[in-house]
Motif scaffolding. Sequence first.
Motif, PDB file in Angstrom:
ATOM      1  N   HIS A  74       0.825  -1.216   0.000  1.00 35.42           N
ATOM      2  CA  HIS A  74       0.000   0.000   0.000  1.00 35.42           C
ATOM      3  C   HIS A  74       0.853   1.259   0.000  1.00 35.42           C
ATOM      4  O   HIS A  74       0.521   2.227  -0.676  1.00 35.42           O
ATOM      5  CB  HIS A  74      -0.963  -0.004   1.194  1.00 35.42           C
ATOM      6  CG  HIS A  74      -2.152  -0.883   0.964  1.00 35.42           C
ATOM      7  ND1 HIS A  74      -2.154  -2.224   1.283  1.00 35.42           N
ATOM      8  CD2 HIS A  74      -3.358  -0.630   0.395  1.00 35.42           C
ATOM      9  CE1 HIS A  74      -3.327  -2.749   0.936  1.00 35.42           C
ATOM     10  NE2 HIS A  74      -4.073  -1.811   0.387  1.00 35.42           N
ATOM     11  N   ASP A 157      -3.548  -2.064  -7.030  1.00 30.39           N
ATOM     12  CA  ASP A 157      -4.327  -2.791  -6.029  1.00 30.39           C
ATOM     13  C   ASP A 157      -5.692  -3.118  -6.625  1.00 30.39           C
ATOM     14  O   ASP A 157      -6.445  -2.211  -6.972  1.00 30.39           O
ATOM     15  CB  ASP A 157      -4.483  -1.887  -4.797  1.00 30.39           C
ATOM     16  CG  ASP A 157      -5.156  -2.570  -3.617  1.00 30.39           C
ATOM     17  OD1 ASP A 157      -5.733  -3.659  -3.799  1.00 30.39           O
ATOM     18  OD2 ASP A 157      -5.107  -1.992  -2.509  1.00 30.39           O
ATOM     19  N   HIS A 161     -11.701  -3.181  -1.992  1.00 29.21           N
ATOM     20  CA  HIS A 161     -11.691  -1.982  -1.138  1.00 29.21           C
ATOM     21  C   HIS A 161     -10.969  -0.812  -1.823  1.00 29.21           C
ATOM     22  O   HIS A 161     -11.127   0.326  -1.412  1.00 29.21           O
ATOM     23  CB  HIS A 161     -11.100  -2.280   0.251  1.00 29.21           C
ATOM     24  CG  HIS A 161      -9.630  -2.592   0.282  1.00 29.21           C
ATOM     25  ND1 HIS A 161      -9.068  -3.531   1.124  1.00 29.21           N
ATOM     26  CD2 HIS A 161      -8.587  -2.082  -0.400  1.00 29.21           C
ATOM     27  CE1 HIS A 161      -7.768  -3.573   0.947  1.00 29.21           C
ATOM     28  NE2 HIS A 161      -7.444  -2.705   0.027  1.00 29.21           N
TER      29      HIS A 161
HETATM   30 MN    MN Z   1      -5.752  -2.035  -0.704  1.00 29.00          MN
END
Ligand code: MN
Length: 194
Positions: A74, A157, A161
């Motif tokens: 992240h 990613d 989410h």
């Molecule tokens: Mn993520």
Amino acid sequence: MAFKLPELPYSLSALEPHISKNTLEFHYGKHHQAYVNNLNNLLPGSGFENAGLEDIIREANGGVFNNGAQIWNHTFYFTTFSPDAKGKPEGSFAGLIEKEFGSFDDFKAQFTTAAATLFGSGWAWLVRDNNGALSIVKESNAGNPLRDGLTPLLTCDVWEHAYYLDYQNRRPDYLKAYWDVIDWNIVAGRFDKV
Ligand code: MN
């Protein structure tokens, strides 16, 4: 040692309209923070109390690996973005992309396909090997190519989410917006640093 959520080099609304403040409040403020908290809770007695994140990625398994890799992934993902993104690479790195993939548009298409077809949760990566060759790899869950001796240059990613608040189930729409926030000077700098 206790890990901390790193600061972002831009404000939470800086990537709008491509990635909203709402998404960053949850994705960075809650999910990324939760991986930091989880790893700090798992470290005592794990044997990795004094390890760095890259050692954890290469050597750990289970929850320590999952949370450690998710922190690194992240941080790497968020620090690739800039509100002043230029849309495509320039200079020698642009030449490398063309040499490896034919054209920047061909690279974009291949990377987008990798990200779109990754089943479930995970990450699409552009990596370089020790000879400087570029390739696209897909990793499930918290997977990270450092574990295979490759150097990450760019990641996307594709956990839900990352896009559900802005694009609901429409991963292709998120992937379209993704290209608009990438700072190619940062990506090229990662290639040069090896
Ligand atoms: Mn993520």
